[in-house]
Design a protein around this motif. Sequence first.
Motif, mmCIF file in Angstrom:
data_model
loop_
_atom_site.group_PDB
_atom_site.id
_atom_site.type_symbol
_atom_site.label_atom_id
_atom_site.label_comp_id
_atom_site.label_asym_id
_atom_site.label_seq_id
_atom_site.Cartn_x
_atom_site.Cartn_y
_atom_site.Cartn_z
ATOM 1 N N ASN A 1 0.832 -1.200 0.000
ATOM 2 C CA ASN A 1 0.000 0.000 0.000
ATOM 3 C C ASN A 1 0.869 1.253 0.000
ATOM 4 N N LEU A 2 0.494 2.215 -0.827
ATOM 5 C CA LEU A 2 1.154 3.515 -0.847
ATOM 6 C C LEU A 2 0.187 4.571 -0.327
ATOM 7 N N TYR A 3 0.678 5.422 0.567
ATOM 8 C CA TYR A 3 -0.109 6.541 1.092
ATOM 9 C C TYR A 3 0.580 7.817 0.623
ATOM 10 N N ILE A 4 -0.147 8.612 -0.167
ATOM 11 C CA ILE A 4 0.447 9.782 -0.821
ATOM 12 C C ILE A 4 -0.210 11.032 -0.254
ATOM 13 N N ARG A 5 0.538 11.826 0.486
ATOM 14 C CA ARG A 5 -0.010 13.030 1.122
ATOM 15 C C ARG A 5 0.267 14.242 0.224
ATOM 16 N N PHE A 6 -0.791 14.747 -0.411
ATOM 17 C CA PHE A 6 -0.701 15.915 -1.276
ATOM 18 C C PHE A 6 -0.777 17.177 -0.419
ATOM 19 N N HIS A 7 0.194 18.073 -0.560
ATOM 20 C CA HIS A 7 0.195 19.368 0.135
ATOM 21 C C HIS A 7 -0.061 20.456 -0.902
ATOM 22 N N SER A 8 -1.101 21.271 -0.675
ATOM 23 C CA SER A 8 -1.449 22.260 -1.689
ATOM 24 C C SER A 8 -1.953 23.562 -1.087
ATOM 25 N N LYS A 9 -1.619 24.667 -1.732
ATOM 26 C CA LYS A 9 -2.268 25.942 -1.431
ATOM 27 C C LYS A 9 -3.689 25.894 -1.969
ATOM 28 N N THR A 10 -4.629 26.599 -1.286
ATOM 29 C CA THR A 10 -6.032 26.545 -1.698
ATOM 30 C C THR A 10 -6.690 27.921 -1.677
ATOM 31 N N GLY A 11 -5.921 28.990 -1.799
ATOM 32 C CA GLY A 11 -6.486 30.328 -1.786
ATOM 33 C C GLY A 11 -7.154 30.626 -0.455
ATOM 34 N N ASP A 12 -8.336 31.252 -0.493
ATOM 35 C CA ASP A 12 -9.055 31.591 0.733
ATOM 36 C C ASP A 12 -10.019 30.497 1.173
ATOM 37 N N ALA A 13 -10.118 29.416 0.399
ATOM 38 C CA ALA A 13 -10.979 28.296 0.784
ATOM 39 C C ALA A 13 -10.239 27.385 1.748
ATOM 40 N N MET A 14 -11.015 26.717 2.623
ATOM 41 C CA MET A 14 -10.394 25.678 3.434
ATOM 42 C C MET A 14 -9.820 24.615 2.517
ATOM 43 N N GLY A 15 -10.557 24.255 1.458
ATOM 44 C CA GLY A 15 -9.934 23.590 0.327
ATOM 45 C C GLY A 15 -10.045 22.087 0.205
ATOM 46 N N MET A 16 -10.819 21.419 1.065
ATOM 47 C CA MET A 16 -10.873 19.961 0.979
ATOM 48 C C MET A 16 -11.456 19.484 -0.347
ATOM 49 N N LEU B 1 -14.716 40.839 11.376
ATOM 50 C CA LEU B 1 -13.269 40.632 11.520
ATOM 51 C C LEU B 1 -12.492 41.151 10.317
ATOM 52 N N GLY B 2 -13.210 41.570 9.269
ATOM 53 C CA GLY B 2 -12.549 42.102 8.085
ATOM 54 C C GLY B 2 -11.974 41.056 7.159
ATOM 55 N N VAL B 3 -12.537 39.825 7.199
ATOM 56 C CA VAL B 3 -11.965 38.749 6.386
ATOM 57 C C VAL B 3 -13.021 37.997 5.579
ATOM 58 N N GLN B 4 -14.200 38.567 5.417
ATOM 59 C CA GLN B 4 -15.276 37.846 4.731
ATOM 60 C C GLN B 4 -14.973 37.717 3.234
ATOM 61 N N GLY B 5 -15.182 36.510 2.696
ATOM 62 C CA GLY B 5 -14.995 36.277 1.269
ATOM 63 C C GLY B 5 -13.539 36.105 0.872
ATOM 64 N N ALA B 6 -13.298 36.217 -0.418
ATOM 65 C CA ALA B 6 -11.943 36.048 -0.957
ATOM 66 C C ALA B 6 -11.205 37.377 -0.973
ATOM 67 N N LEU C 1 -9.188 40.075 -2.668
ATOM 68 C CA LEU C 1 -8.997 40.474 -4.061
ATOM 69 C C LEU C 1 -7.550 40.859 -4.346
ATOM 70 N N ASP C 2 -6.883 41.412 -3.350
ATOM 71 C CA ASP C 2 -5.510 41.890 -3.549
ATOM 72 C C ASP C 2 -4.479 40.767 -3.483
ATOM 73 N N GLY D 1 -5.859 34.216 -0.680
ATOM 74 C CA GLY D 1 -5.456 33.442 0.492
ATOM 75 C C GLY D 1 -5.213 34.276 1.733
ATOM 76 N N GLU D 2 -5.101 35.602 1.583
ATOM 77 C CA GLU D 2 -4.733 36.438 2.721
ATOM 78 C C GLU D 2 -5.850 36.536 3.758
ATOM 79 N N ASN D 3 -7.120 36.525 3.325
ATOM 80 C CA ASN D 3 -8.213 36.571 4.297
ATOM 81 C C ASN D 3 -8.200 35.340 5.197
ATOM 82 N N ALA D 4 -7.975 34.178 4.596
ATOM 83 C CA ALA D 4 -7.922 32.949 5.393
ATOM 84 C C ALA D 4 -6.717 32.959 6.329
ATOM 85 N N ARG D 5 -5.594 33.464 5.845
ATOM 86 C CA ARG D 5 -4.408 33.534 6.713
ATOM 87 C C ARG D 5 -4.638 34.508 7.870
ATOM 88 N N GLN D 6 -5.329 35.622 7.600
ATOM 89 C CA GLN D 6 -5.621 36.569 8.668
ATOM 90 C C GLN D 6 -6.562 35.954 9.705
#
Length: 313
Positions: free
Chosen positions: A68-83, A247-252, A254-255, A258-263
């Motif tokens: 069995n191989l288990y492959i863990r993909f690591h990815s940026k997902t913008g402002d979405a949690m991203g699953m 909190l000033g982070v609603q939505g995506a 624009l500038d 991913g920054e809203n999610a990081r904030q």
Amino acid sequence: LGGGANCRILADSMTRGPVVRLPSACHAAEVKAWLESTDGFQAIRDAFDNTSRFARLQKLLVGLAGRNLYIRFHSKTGDAMGMNMISKGTEQALSILQQHFPDVQVIAVSGNFCTDKKPAAINWIEGRGKSAVCEATIPAKVVREVLKTTTAALVEVNISKNLVGSAMAGSIGGFNAHASNLVAAIYIACGQDPAQSVGSSNCITLMEASGPTGEDLYITCTMPSIELGTVGGGTSLPPQQACLRMLGVQGASLDCPGENARQLARVVCATVLAGELSLMSALAAGHLVKSHMTHNRSKVNLQEPGTCTKKAS
């Protein structure tokens, strides 16, 4: 009162960890070597990245158990949690893998190597979602007059409870007083998946004496796996949108995608730090039980001792 807190994002990477099977362990080892090669990773990354405007594969972590191989993909997902985003990319990447190795059998797109909504050392060590650290220095006067304790007492309780006590319990990622209380509250208010408070509450709280006299308190909270987003899922609900907007982070963002999610992750980490200060101070001062009895019990319609009510039939 102490000048605020500072927070930094250390990593930003959602994960999905499928499990595939090969005819033999030796063949599985060959596939593992290919995935870890420059050409193999490039082929997988091209397929993965083509499925989304925001998904960008950063790395693969490949584990082998027998055939069995288990492959863990690591990815940026913008402002979405991203699953959902990363699951889509993973499926496409696995189809490319099968083109190179036709005898690869996909057992499940999630093989618990991610790991999602379950305690796991891999999230504590490798990180998942946003990895953050927050710090603050609390002046000795504030420790005495507001927190009602001393820096020396706080440092001692933190070592004995959050570090040694958690080690005695064999904890994974639980080197804190009650990070999950703050994480769960913010997640429900801001439209996150409450089940992800399991991994998102991984936190180590450290305290030490600082300042010219050694009476100021320096505190940090390090949280390697804060899983959240500001678009998608429950973030579309009006009450949750209102909290995110406040909190000033609603939505995506624009500038900077991913920054809203990081904030929001910074807000979570700083709030956990504040909660750690509060509870640890109550413990150090011996106020925990008294505070709960005062503030956490209803004074309305309490029964007199010895009385009882009939059960409804």
